[in-house]
Design a protein around this motif. Structure first.
Motif, mmCIF file in Angstrom:
data_model
loop_
_atom_site.group_PDB
_atom_site.id
_atom_site.type_symbol
_atom_site.label_atom_id
_atom_site.label_comp_id
_atom_site.label_asym_id
_atom_site.label_seq_id
_atom_site.Cartn_x
_atom_site.Cartn_y
_atom_site.Cartn_z
ATOM 1 N N THR A 26 38.110 42.800 58.466
ATOM 2 C CA THR A 26 37.913 43.873 57.494
ATOM 3 C C THR A 26 36.895 44.888 57.968
ATOM 4 N N HIS A 27 35.844 44.420 58.627
ATOM 5 C CA HIS A 27 34.800 45.341 59.076
ATOM 6 C C HIS A 27 35.354 46.353 60.070
ATOM 7 N N SER A 28 36.144 45.885 61.030
ATOM 8 C CA SER A 28 36.687 46.820 62.023
ATOM 9 C C SER A 28 37.676 47.772 61.384
ATOM 10 N N MET A 29 38.423 47.297 60.354
ATOM 11 C CA MET A 29 39.363 48.185 59.672
ATOM 12 C C MET A 29 38.624 49.321 58.999
ATOM 13 N N PRO A 63 37.938 40.409 44.576
ATOM 14 C CA PRO A 63 36.600 40.847 45.031
ATOM 15 C C PRO A 63 36.635 41.457 46.434
ATOM 16 N N LYS A 64 37.469 40.909 47.318
ATOM 17 C CA LYS A 64 37.539 41.409 48.692
ATOM 18 C C LYS A 64 38.049 42.846 48.720
ATOM 19 N N ARG A 65 39.105 43.114 47.966
ATOM 20 C CA ARG A 65 39.657 44.476 47.961
ATOM 21 C C ARG A 65 38.742 45.443 47.224
ATOM 22 N N ARG A 66 38.120 44.966 46.155
ATOM 23 C CA ARG A 66 37.186 45.828 45.431
ATOM 24 C C ARG A 66 36.033 46.251 46.341
ATOM 25 N N GLU A 67 35.526 45.296 47.130
ATOM 26 C CA GLU A 67 34.430 45.603 48.056
ATOM 27 C C GLU A 67 34.876 46.604 49.113
ATOM 28 N N ALA A 68 36.126 46.448 49.609
ATOM 29 C CA ALA A 68 36.642 47.378 50.616
ATOM 30 C C ALA A 68 36.716 48.796 50.068
ATOM 31 N N VAL A 69 37.160 48.923 48.819
ATOM 32 C CA VAL A 69 37.262 50.244 48.193
ATOM 33 C C VAL A 69 35.871 50.831 47.981
ATOM 34 N N GLN A 70 34.949 50.037 47.510
ATOM 35 C CA GLN A 70 33.584 50.527 47.270
ATOM 36 C C GLN A 70 32.903 50.976 48.564
ATOM 37 N N LEU A 78 41.052 57.339 50.335
ATOM 38 C CA LEU A 78 40.280 56.118 50.108
ATOM 39 C C LEU A 78 41.120 54.878 50.414
ATOM 40 N N ALA A 79 42.370 54.900 49.951
ATOM 41 C CA ALA A 79 43.259 53.765 50.183
ATOM 42 C C ALA A 79 43.500 53.556 51.679
ATOM 43 N N GLN A 80 43.704 54.667 52.392
ATOM 44 C CA GLN A 80 43.939 54.591 53.831
ATOM 45 C C GLN A 80 42.716 54.029 54.550
ATOM 46 N N HIS A 81 41.542 54.480 54.157
ATOM 47 C CA HIS A 81 40.305 54.037 54.796
ATOM 48 C C HIS A 81 40.010 52.563 54.497
ATOM 49 N N ALA A 82 40.315 52.146 53.251
ATOM 50 C CA ALA A 82 40.006 50.772 52.840
ATOM 51 C C ALA A 82 41.087 49.781 53.243
ATOM 52 N N GLY A 83 42.250 50.294 53.647
ATOM 53 C CA GLY A 83 43.342 49.396 54.012
ATOM 54 C C GLY A 83 43.983 48.725 52.815
ATOM 55 N N VAL A 84 44.027 49.443 51.675
ATOM 56 C CA VAL A 84 44.648 48.906 50.466
ATOM 57 C C VAL A 84 45.621 49.949 49.920
ATOM 58 N N SER A 85 46.318 49.605 48.836
ATOM 59 C CA SER A 85 47.257 50.541 48.241
ATOM 60 C C SER A 85 46.546 51.566 47.364
ATOM 61 N N VAL A 86 47.264 52.676 47.076
ATOM 62 C CA VAL A 86 46.727 53.697 46.180
ATOM 63 C C VAL A 86 46.485 53.100 44.792
ATOM 64 N N GLY A 87 47.398 52.240 44.358
ATOM 65 C CA GLY A 87 47.245 51.606 43.052
ATOM 66 C C GLY A 87 45.983 50.763 42.958
ATOM 67 N N THR A 88 45.641 50.062 44.041
ATOM 68 C CA THR A 88 44.425 49.254 44.051
ATOM 69 C C THR A 88 43.190 50.138 43.895
ATOM 70 N N VAL A 89 43.153 51.249 44.636
ATOM 71 C CA VAL A 89 42.031 52.180 44.515
ATOM 72 C C VAL A 89 41.925 52.695 43.084
ATOM 73 N N SER A 90 43.072 53.057 42.505
ATOM 74 C CA SER A 90 43.077 53.572 41.142
ATOM 75 C C SER A 90 42.522 52.551 40.156
ATOM 76 N N ARG A 91 42.896 51.276 40.338
ATOM 77 C CA ARG A 91 42.408 50.238 39.432
ATOM 78 C C ARG A 91 40.893 50.050 39.563
#
Length: 366
Positions: A3-6, A46-53, A23-36
């Motif tokens: 995750t760190h290298s991503m 928690p892992k995806r939330r931390e990536a978005v933050q 944000l989604a592209q940078h965090a490696g998650v979906s647009v919907g995840t960022v929106s949530r």
């Protein structure tokens, strides 16, 4: 790659262009995840939330205010939210657990699960004002669920915002519309009774001003007129209908049974405007000593399993494809968001359902 290298190997993005997609592209998650995450929802790991933050901090993202969002969209510099909303017009929160509402929500969820969009739901009891999701700039497109009224806030919607009307056809509106084919449903239901040898077919409706029930009645009348079998004495309407709230108990349909059996030649079959009214007819017919499926045939609409399968005998009903309608409408809305030019082409699409035969119809030909 961890995750760190991503997070650290992303290309630099100019702050002026940073939005939910970036944000989604940078965090490696979906647009919907960022929106949530941005909306404070808890349904994110928690892992995806931390990536978005971390992406928010790294890119210096600041959420756009509603006013700024409206201005930017009018200038075609659109900041996407990753959200679409279904607004239930004229429906209070009492409808949230109703089977028809659940079917519509399931269709939206299914379509969103196959995409990067996240669904929002909102009830609108006062259609004079914009829904909160629009006023706060939280959505990229709008599904408007209305069965009986054209919401007055339509005139206030910004031109750029894609919208699809769900559940009701309104020829005067310049927008895409998706709904069940209510006229076809009643034609097929009435034809089914006709094919079983019934010629004295009644239509009963305790909500005379409801658009959907009017459409069903019109198809019933049209078919019987074409067979020279229409009799207005077999039509029972309630001119003082109940309010538009889900009923706790089956409606008292005694007045309809009394009116029909006061005729010299009462019906052999009844088309009820929906399953709920059909259940009320069962109770009123039983009080009169008539047995459904033996002395009289009854057919309904919606195929609400908790009603149809509880009745004795089980009710023959036309299944209205609400889940298919909302799923199709959602996919259409997503296409309009991704292809804005298609907003200039408006269509009305009516989806067919199917008749579910059970034991409430007598075959007079047998």
């Amino acid at each position: 790659m961890n995750t760190h290298s991503m997070l650290t190997n992303k290309p630099t993005i100019a702050k002026a262009t940073i939005g939910v997609k970036e944000l989604a592209q940078h965090a490696g998650v979906s647009v919907g995840t960022v929106s949530r995450v941005l909306n404070g929802e808890i349904s994110v790991s928690p892992k995806r939330r931390e990536a978005v933050q971390k992406a928010i901090q790294s890119l210096g993202y600041k959420r756009t205010s509603a006013a700024q969002m409206l201005a930017s969209r009018r200038s075609r510099s659109i900041t996407h939210t990753g959200n679409i909303a279904m607004v239930f017009v004229g429906m209070s929160e009492n409808w949230q657990g109703h089977p028809t509402t659940a079917a519509l929500i399931n269709g939206v969820d299914q379509a969103c699960n196959d995409s990067s969009f996240h669904p929002l739901l909102e009830t609108c009891t006062d259609d004079r004002h914009l829904p909160r999701c629009i006023a706060n700039g939280k959505v990229d497109g709008l599904l408007i669920k209305s069965s009986n009224v054209v919401p007055r806030f339509l005139d206030q919607l910004p031109d750029y915002l894609p919208r699809v009307l769900v559940g009701m056809a309104e020829p005067t509106l310049a927008c895409n519309q998706v709904l069940p084919d209510h006229r076809a449903s009643a034609w097929i239901a009435t034809e089914h009774l006709w094919s079983k040898g019934h010629r004295r077919i009644a239509f009963v409706n305790n909500q005379d001003m409801h658009r959907i029930f009017i459409s069903r009645y019109q198809a019933y009348e049209q078919l019987l007129r074409s067979r020279r079998a229409y009799d207005p004495q077999l039509v029972v309407r309630n001119e003082d209908p109940p309010g538009f709230e889900p009923e706790v108990n089956f409606p008292d349909m005694s007045y309809a049974v009394e009116q029909l059996w006061a005729l010299d030649d009462p019906p052999t079959a009844i088309v009820a405007a929906n399953d709920w009214m059909a259940a009320g007819l069962y109770q009123a017919l039983k009080k009169r000593g008539l047995t459904v499926g033996k002395d009289i045939s009854v057919i309904g609409f919606d195929n609400v399993l908790s009603v149809c399968c509880m009745l004795e005998p089980q009710l023959t009903s036309y299944e209205i494809p609400l889940q298919d309608v909302s799923r199709h409408a959602t996919r259409l809305l997503m296409n309009l968001i991704e292809n804005p030019a298609d907003n200039l082409n408006h269509s009305t699409q009516m989806l067919p359902g199917r008749l579910i035969e059970r034991d409430s119809v007598v075959d007079l030909n047998a």
